[in-house]
Design an enzyme around this catalytic site. Structure first.
Site, PDB file in Angstrom:
ATOM      1  NE  ARG A   1       2.707  -2.318  -7.240  1.00  0.00           N
ATOM      2  CZ  ARG A   1       3.823  -2.091  -7.572  1.00  0.00           C
ATOM      3  NH1 ARG A   1       4.543  -1.506  -8.607  1.00  0.00           N
ATOM      4  NH2 ARG A   1       4.706  -2.153  -6.378  1.00  0.00           N
TER       5      ARG A   1
ATOM      6  CE1 TYR B   1      -5.098  -4.367  -1.102  1.00  0.00           C
ATOM      7  CE2 TYR B   1      -5.094  -6.327   0.379  1.00  0.00           C
ATOM      8  CZ  TYR B   1      -5.586  -5.555  -0.657  1.00  0.00           C
ATOM      9  OH  TYR B   1      -6.852  -5.660  -0.973  1.00  0.00           O
ATOM     10  CD  GLU B   2      -0.500  -6.777  -4.053  1.00  0.00           C
ATOM     11  OE1 GLU B   2       0.663  -6.641  -4.525  1.00  0.00           O
ATOM     12  OE2 GLU B   2      -0.786  -7.810  -3.528  1.00  0.00           O
ATOM     13  N   GLY B   3       2.171  -2.176  -2.724  1.00  0.00           N
ATOM     14  CA  GLY B   3       2.945  -1.024  -2.647  1.00  0.00           C
ATOM     15  C   GLY B   3       2.081   0.102  -2.441  1.00  0.00           C
TER      16      GLY B   3
ATOM     17  CD  GLN C   1       1.573   1.697  -6.628  1.00  0.00           C
ATOM     18  OE1 GLN C   1       1.718   1.457  -7.784  1.00  0.00           O
ATOM     19  NE2 GLN C   1       1.890   0.526  -5.875  1.00  0.00           N
TER      20      GLN C   1
END
Length: 592
Positions: free
Chosen positions: A294, A434-436, A441
């Site tokens: 992230r 992506y990555e959340g 977040q």
């Protein structure tokens, strides 16, 4: 064709005049002398501009191809990857015990920005490997480390992270991939994973997949998830490669951007896997990868803004269109360069103020990671945990916005593939997802991170800003342009946090409806804080008789622009937050 030049002077300014890297008490930072970091960054810049960036358009146009189960990367990628490995860049901050150079994460992050700006899709191949390396290094057994890490550090083997499945993304408790225990202590992994970056390719001899799966009989939901090492090729006791494992690429995603990176559907058909960490504790191990990822995605977001800004600036200086209303800047030519026009200046200043502030914010985050890992500083670990969703969410939202602003600078030319700006827009877009996703977040920030240590961590952040303002309140060159706006913005952030505490306990929707605005409010305060620090450092350099005053005067003017034109957005975000949940939740689902 676009161009890219590593912003070495800007990076040196942040590393040494703002963060004071070589003077830090963090172990290993004494090696980060200005001459050393400059040499490293310049070498990275040569590789980036001479090798990686020319392949950016190639990767976008050719994409990856799946042929008989093998993914072929774009022309030139393999040779470029070999150069990156030969230069030791893959293991720059990795453990020397496994062949790494042991440099701080701070330096690796600065180099990472350079490589991402040059060619984001290409850089993702080694970027995901780094995350897999970290998970094994932190949670693996000694045997697992000795088996996999040396090859991953030298780059001859790469790594992936396998989370998402067709029926679930963020809600990992719904995963169906199974891990059946075997008599020899291994597991048979069966299931399908999607959107796996660099899941299959032709640039390394082996690919080490880290896969989330459930062991039958374990707890339901996320408490029953374990993490497994699943190599593409089995590894013999002597380290040589054995038979192909029962893992294959079932297809490549057709995407909006990052065409040069292979985004794969991965099928596990009874593949041999090895538990990493404890049974049913896979998320803890995976988050070792995800948190770093992230932060890396935050760097990706603003790094695409950097290269887009560079190309927009070059266009604005060369493109002749219209006349300066006050006085012609190019009286002997048919028109003036468009950079004379106030609205073009506004556009460019928005870009410049963001990317330079974002760089300082991200590198400060990297410094906090080093401080946490190298000294065991629990407060630094808590602070970077608080800031991670802001770095990822805010910097990618604004990074994408910056690429759009850069595209706009070119007018109609920016919409054509010939000039290359539209690729930066398309490539940057994934960073918000992506990555959340950035919505996730913001929920993580408000729902989990604000309450860290009973709220002490966020209060410590507020105190940090208060102390900076107090220490510098006698500095007249900072007060009106920097300190007063920072103080006002910080009060807006505190007011928003207070609203959540007062209203969120009664109705969680009151807080969650404002979470996205809170993430942006927080991000603006962080960049305002960074610009105040940069403004102070630049003024001190000028007062000390700097040899290149124009560089520092530019920093001061850009910082003042951010404080005057961007930081006041905190008031808008606070107003939205304090409107509560009612405007957001008023419609029934059927009425949308």
């Amino acid at each position: 064709m676009t161009t890219y030049t590593a912003p070495v002077d800007d990076m040196q300014f942040v590393l040494h005049e703002v963060l004071g890297a070589s003077k830090s008490d963090v172990p290993g930072y004494d090696e980060l002398e200005p001459d050393f970091t400059k040499a490293v960054l310049e070498e990275a810049g040569k590789l980036a501009s001479g090798v990686l960036h020319p392949l950016n358009k190639v990767g976008d146009e050719e994409g990856c191809k799946l042929e008989n189960g093998v993914v072929r990367t774009p022309k030139g990628f393999k040779a470029a990857y070999d150069q990156v490995c030969e230069g030791g860049w893959v293991g720059l901050d990795c453990d020397p015990e496994y062949g790494g150079q042991g440099m701080p994460h701070l330096l690796n992050s600065a180099v990472g920005e350079i490589f991402v700006s040059a060619n984001m899709a290409f850089n993702m191949y080694q970027g995901l490997s780094h995350g897999a390396y970290n998970a094994i290094h932190t949670h693996g057994t000694d045997q697992q480390k000795q088996t996999y890490l040396p090859k991953m550090v030298e780059g001859t083997w790469s790594g992936t992270m396998n989370l998402t499945e067709p029926q679930c993304g963020t809600d990992l408790g719904l995963i169906r991939t199974k891990a059946e225990p075997q008599d020899d202590g291994s597991f048979k992994i069966t299931g399908q994973k999607i959107w796996i970056s660099a899941g299959e390719h032709d640039m390394t001899d082996n690919i080490i997949h880290l896969v989330l799966a459930k062991i039958p009989g374990g707890p339901e939901g996320v408490k029953g998830i374990s993490l497994f090492i699943v190599p593409k090729f089995m590894v013999n006791e002597d380290g040589s490669l054995g038979d192909r494992n029962a893992v294959s690429c079932g297809g490549l995603e057709s995407k909006m951007g990052i065409h040069g990176n292979a985004t794969c559907v991965m099928n596990y058909d009874g593949a041999t896997g090895y538990l990493i960490g404890e049974e049913h504790k896979g998320l803890r191990a995976m988050f070792t990868m995800m948190n770093e990822a992230r932060l890396g995605v935050g760097i990706q977001g603003y790094a695409q803004g950097v290269v887009a800004y560079q190309n927009a600036l070059g266009f604005a200086k060369d493109r002749l269109q219209g006349r300066d209303i006050a006085e012609p800047a190019n009286p002997d030519g048919p028109a003036d360069p468009i950079i004379v026009h106030p609205d073009v200046r506004r556009n460019l200043m928005d870009q410049k103020a963001f990317v330079e502030g974002a760089r300082t914010f991200a590198l400060w985050g990297a410094e906090l990671i080093d401080r946490s890992h190298r000294t065991g500083d629990a407060e630094a670990e808590a602070l970077v945990s608080l800031l991670t969703p802001v770095i990822k969410g805010f910097l990618t939202d604004k990074g994408f916005e910056t690429t759009v602003l850069a595209q706009q600078t070119l007018g109609g030319s920016g919409f054509t593939t010939e000039w290359g700006l539209e690729q930066f827009v398309r490539d940057a877009r994934i960073t918000m997802i992506y990555e959340g996703t950035n919505g996730i977040q913001s929920l993580d920030l408000v729902g989990r991170k604000l309450g860290l240590n009973g709220g002490k961590t966020v209060m410590g952040f507020f105190s940090m800003i208060k102390e900076f303002i107090k220490e510098n309140e006698g500095n007249e060159s900072l007060k009106a342009g920097y300190l007063d706006p920072l103080k006002a913005a910080s009060k807006d952030l505190q007011a928003a946090a207070t609203f959540f505490m007062q209203q969120g306990m009664k109705n969680p929707d009151e807080a969650l409806s404002g979470s996205y605005d809170f993430m942006h409010l927080f991000g603006h305060v962080c960049l305002g804080f960074m610009w105040a620090k940069m403004g102070k450092a630049a003024q001190e350099a000028l007062d000390g008789g700097a040899a290149n005053p124009a560089f520092y005067e530019s920093k001061i003017a850009t910082g003042r622009y951010y404080m005057a034109r961007q930081l006041p957005a905190t008031k808008m975000h606070l107003a939205r937050i304090e409107s509560g949940a009612e405007p957001v939740m008023a419609l029934d689902a059927a009425n949308f």
